[in-house]
Write an enzyme that holds these catalytic residues in place. Structure first.
Site, PDB file in Angstrom:
ATOM      1  N   LYS A 158       0.677  -0.828  -0.325  1.00 13.44           N
ATOM      2  CA  LYS A 158       0.114  -0.103  -0.105  1.00 13.44           C
ATOM      3  C   LYS A 158       0.767   1.002  -0.223  1.00 13.44           C
ATOM      4  O   LYS A 158       1.926   1.189   1.116  1.00 13.44           O
ATOM      5  CB  LYS A 158      -0.605   0.037   1.142  1.00 13.44           C
ATOM      6  CG  LYS A 158      -1.952  -1.160   1.312  1.00 13.44           C
ATOM      7  CD  LYS A 158      -3.165  -0.886   0.085  1.00 13.44           C
ATOM      8  CE  LYS A 158      -4.254  -1.568   0.148  1.00 13.44           C
ATOM      9  NZ  LYS A 158      -4.906  -1.276  -0.796  1.00 13.44           N
ATOM     10  N   LYS A 254     -13.775  -7.459  -8.465  1.00 12.50           N
ATOM     11  CA  LYS A 254     -14.038  -7.770  -7.285  1.00 12.50           C
ATOM     12  C   LYS A 254     -15.801  -8.158  -7.104  1.00 12.50           C
ATOM     13  O   LYS A 254     -16.622  -7.570  -7.310  1.00 12.50           O
ATOM     14  CB  LYS A 254     -13.808  -7.203  -6.436  1.00 12.50           C
ATOM     15  CG  LYS A 254     -12.587  -6.011  -5.679  1.00 12.50           C
ATOM     16  CD  LYS A 254     -12.128  -5.253  -4.959  1.00 12.50           C
ATOM     17  CE  LYS A 254     -11.388  -4.486  -5.176  1.00 12.50           C
ATOM     18  NZ  LYS A 254     -10.261  -3.881  -4.245  1.00 12.50           N
TER      19      LYS A 254
END
Length: 340
Positions: A158, A254
């Site tokens: 991240k 997703k």
């Protein structure tokens, strides 16, 4: 059809800091349906409000309304039931639970895993990345080294959350050249910021790709034209749809955001038609959501590492108990009937 709805909360072992905030727990709903002939199917609704803007209580209210539709199914087919629920509340994160439960029941009835209902020759294991959530260099390097030791061939870091350059460099040193490094900015930057950041982050070594460095079709295209690194689209899909994939090299799909297995497969077909590469990840879903995404990836024969090795981030794990085991950087596809 009998319908049961249960709220579930999974706490993360360690809070995950992202550009959209810190994630400490995952609230979701599990939906169980039992058909007139005694077949049971389970599904999961897993919104993540800081990510997709959908509150859990709104999903719960939609599911309560769906329960009335499902309880009075009147012999309708699965697609007809899903359409009837959509007419009541067109909310993908809630519809995903219904879609998963219907697919699960179909797999149980057929005595086959869902991926075998989707294609004749699915993968038996899907490559996955390890997610590095630590925001300090030492912890990030330690987590990356452990991932490499476990056989992961890709780690995702991240970024847009602090000392990115030093942290990514530490991760790269920890894993060596044999492990690909992927970055995820969750739309943290402007175009110029993204270009500068990617150039700095790539100076020390190759990057596999960068997910959602900016948000928006024009913005992603502008970054892609200015950096020698593959750009992947994630959150922008929720706003502009899968057709926006023409602005990226790859697209992260997703199950929860798409609205279930059926919708994700349709999105993947559209992504591939634009020339982009599709891969699958979760928004830190529970076992049912991970299993559904895994069956999709297996049926699609996805080659890019998928972001599905996240159950171990929850307290108590649950991955082994659910039969979702990572071996040498690959998540094994369940072979039992239905989702799991």
């Amino acid at each position: 059809m009998d319908v049961a709805l249960e709220p579930v909360t999974h706490r993360l072992r360690t809070p995950l800091r992202t550009s959209y905030g810190e994630v400490t727990e995952r609230g979701m709903y599990e939906l169980t349906i039992t058909t007139a002939d005694g077949i049971t199917g389970r599904g999961e609704a897993a919104p993540l409000e800081p990510y997709d803007g959908v509150p859990l209580d709104v999903v719960g209210a939609a599911l309560e309304r769906y329960a009335e539709v499902l309880s009075n199914d009147r012999g309708r087919t699965g697609p007809q039931l899903l359409d009837a629920c959509r007419e009541v509340a067109d909310l993908p994160q809630a519809l995903a639970a219904v879609d998963l439960a219907l697919w699960d029941a179909a797999g149980v009835r057929a005595g086959r895993p869902i991926c075998e209902l989707l294609t004749d020759d699915p993968l038996d294991a899907v490559p996955v990345n390890a997610t590095i959530g630590a925001t300090d260099r030492a912890s990030a390097a330690e987590a990356a080294a452990a991932a490499a030791e476990a056989g992961f061939e890709c780690v995702k870091v991240k970024v847009g959350v602090g000392d990115d350059v030093a942290r990514v460099a530490a991760v790269r040193r920890a894993v060596g050249d044999a492990v690909a490094v992927r970055l995820d900015a969750n739309g943290a930057w402007t175009v110029d910021e993204a270009v500068d950041a990617i150039e700095a982050l790539a100076a020390d070594g190759a990057l596999e790709l960068v997910e959602e460095p900016v948000s928006g079709i024009a913005e992603l295209r502008a970054v892609r034209e200015r950096v020698p690194v593959r750009i992947a689209m994630d959150e922008t899909v929720a706003v502009h749809g899968a057709i926006a994939s023409a602005a990226a090299d790859a697209v992260c799909l997703k199950v929860s955001r798409a609205g279930g297995i059926s919708a994700l497969l349709a999105q993947a077909a559209l992504v591939r038609a634009t020339g982009a590469e599709a891969y699958v990840a979760s928004t830190f879903d529970g076992p049912l959501g991970i299993a559904a995404a895994l069956h999709c990836a297996a049926a699609l024969k996805v080659e890019l590492p998928c972001g599905l090795a996240t159950l171990g981030m929850f307290e108590g794990g649950g991955a082994v108990d659910a039969g979702l085991v990572v071996r040498h950087g690959r998540l094994m596809v369940p072979t039992g009937p239905g989702l799991l």
